[in-house]
Design an enzyme around this catalytic site. Structure first.
Site, short mmCIF file in Angstrom:
data_model
loop_
_atom_site.label_atom_id
_atom_site.label_comp_id
_atom_site.label_asym_id
_atom_site.label_seq_id
_atom_site.Cartn_x
_atom_site.Cartn_y
_atom_site.Cartn_z
N ASP A 125 0.83 -1.20 0.00
CA ASP A 125 0.00 0.00 0.00
C ASP A 125 0.86 1.26 0.00
O ASP A 125 0.61 2.20 -0.76
CB ASP A 125 -0.92 0.01 1.22
CG ASP A 125 -2.09 -0.93 1.08
OD1 ASP A 125 -2.72 -0.94 0.01
OD2 ASP A 125 -2.38 -1.66 2.03
N TYR A 126 1.87 1.27 0.85
CA TYR A 126 2.69 2.47 0.96
C TYR A 126 3.57 2.67 -0.27
O TYR A 126 3.74 3.80 -0.74
CB TYR A 126 3.52 2.42 2.24
CG TYR A 126 2.68 2.64 3.48
CD1 TYR A 126 2.19 3.91 3.77
CD2 TYR A 126 2.35 1.59 4.32
CE1 TYR A 126 1.39 4.12 4.89
CE2 TYR A 126 1.56 1.80 5.45
CZ TYR A 126 1.09 3.06 5.72
OH TYR A 126 0.29 3.28 6.82
#
Length: 403
Positions: free
Chosen positions: A175-176
């Site tokens: 996600d990051y």
């Protein structure tokens, strides 16, 4: 707009963040740190599920939300209702960027596909973050970081040999990383728009973000048929390059990326003979006997405390570092010197400490004005001031559950 915000590099850029959880909202948060105005669109009643994901604070929101909702103006809007979709189109017409992470085709079903939005705003940049991208046989499958780690090839590499594959760091890495790629894509798309006036779609897939950062595994397989296996903390091309225990029950990371670094380590260990040409001096010899090499290094680190090992390694110019817990990080002088921990006060919660904005810019550094705010706190500002809706219409929209 405050004087500080107007001097930032993204001042004048307005972003609509209609995404949930981490990846695309992380993109929007980074843009906000450098001056973009970010309007966070949330579902009436419940808001972004991130508000309830993680450690709950005194005001009912989680630390995850307070952290990743930084600097954003929260409005509520039900995109599934016709009036909600119409309001969204009006908002998008006044924005430079939209960030979303619904399954492919969802926005189009609501009458909010890119072609519809760009008809009113040809320069609009649309970021779409999904598990598997906007096309391909997996496009309609749900995607989360854990699935991206698995499909992208990372989970197979994570863990000890012959052990159960693990999630690296038990964090939402995909996600990051995808959020970072979202920022890169948006900035390039805005640069293109500045030259041509044309917007475009930025298509980010979680599994692709993970796959892209796995160094040489693709060319190594294509050229040699090499299928890298889990190696624990070791590395495939260099040795010693791992984590080693110390006498006081802690761990030190040592990185010998070339023969010169190993020569330095051998001197620090008072075993210069190990770095001779007929011993372990050449990296090929070290890799051929990597278990023996690591055992010798471990024997040495185990005879010292962490502080003693770090002192000797650093004096000998050997790359080394302690394995920090978050408690260690809060006491680490390097984190303190670079002000990597910022504390802001949140109403009804108190002081909350979060990571500082990155990257560090010398002339226009990022800033955190506030952490994640109450649901719908900016409704009157956005719908009244930006769209010019009268108070009565805003009240009617609230009563109808549109906002």
């Amino acid at each position: 707009m405050t004087e500080v915000a107007s001097s930032q590099p993204l001042a004048g850029i307005r972003v609509l963040d209609i995404a949930t959880f981490i990846a695309a909202p992380f993109t929007a948060a980074i843009l906000s740190e450098f001056g973009a105005e970010v309007i966070k669109v949330e579902q009436p009643g419940g808001g972004d599920p991130m508000r309830r994901f993680g450690s709950v604070t005194a005001n009912g929101d989680t630390l995850n939300w307070l952290n990743e909702g930084r600097n954003k103006k929260s409005v509520t809007l039900d995109l599934r209702q016709e009036k909600g979709a119409a309001l969204f189109r009006r908002l998008a017409a006044k924005c430079d960027v939209v960030c979303e992470n619904f399954r492919p085709g969802t926005m189009a079903r609501w009458g909010l596909g890119y072609e519809v939005l760009r008809a009113d705003n040809p320069g609009l940049v649309l970021l779409q973050v999904t598990g598997f991208g906007q096309d391909g046989p997996y496009r309609d499958l749900p995607g989360f970081a854990r699935i991206a780690h698995a499909v992208g090839g990372l989970s197979h590499l994570a863990g000890e040999p012959d052990g159960r594959p693990v999630v690296p760091g038990s964090t939402s890495l995909a996600d990051y990383i995808s959020g970072l790629y979202g920022v890169i894509g948006i900035m390039m798309a805005l640069r293109h728009r500045d030259r041509t006036g044309e917007g475009q779609v930025v298509d980010v897939a979680l599994y692709e973000s993970i796959f892209r950062v796995l160094d040489e595994i693709a060319p190594a397989f294509a050229m040699f048929g090499t299928v890298r296996q889990p190696m624990g903390p070791a590395a495939p091309n260099v040795c010693p390059h791992s984590h080693y225990p110390t006498r006081d029950g802690k761990w030190v990371a040592i990185a010998c990326t070339n023969d010169k670094m190993f020569e330095r380590l051998a001197r620090v260990m008072e075993r210069p003979d190990l770095a001779e040409a007929d011993s372990w001096g050449p990296v090929a010899r070290r890799l051929a006997e990597s278990e023996r090499v690591d055992a010798v290094v471990e024997e040495w680190t185990s005879s010292l405390t962490l502080d003693e090992a770090l002192s000797r390694l650093r004096a000998g110019q050997v790359p080394a570092g302690q394995l920090n817990t978050i408690a260690d990080i809060f006491n680490d002088p390097q984190f303190a010197a670079r002000e990597m921990l910022r504390t802001l006060t949140v109403p009804d919660v108190g002081p909350v400490t979060v990571p500082a904005p990155l990257p560090r810019l010398s002339a226009t550094p990022g800033r955190i004005v506030h952490l994640g705010g109450p649901l719908g706190a900016a409704n009157d500002e956005v719908y009244g001031d930006l769209l010019g809706l009268p108070d009565r219409e805003i009240d009617d929209l609230k009563s109808a559950g549109v906002i």
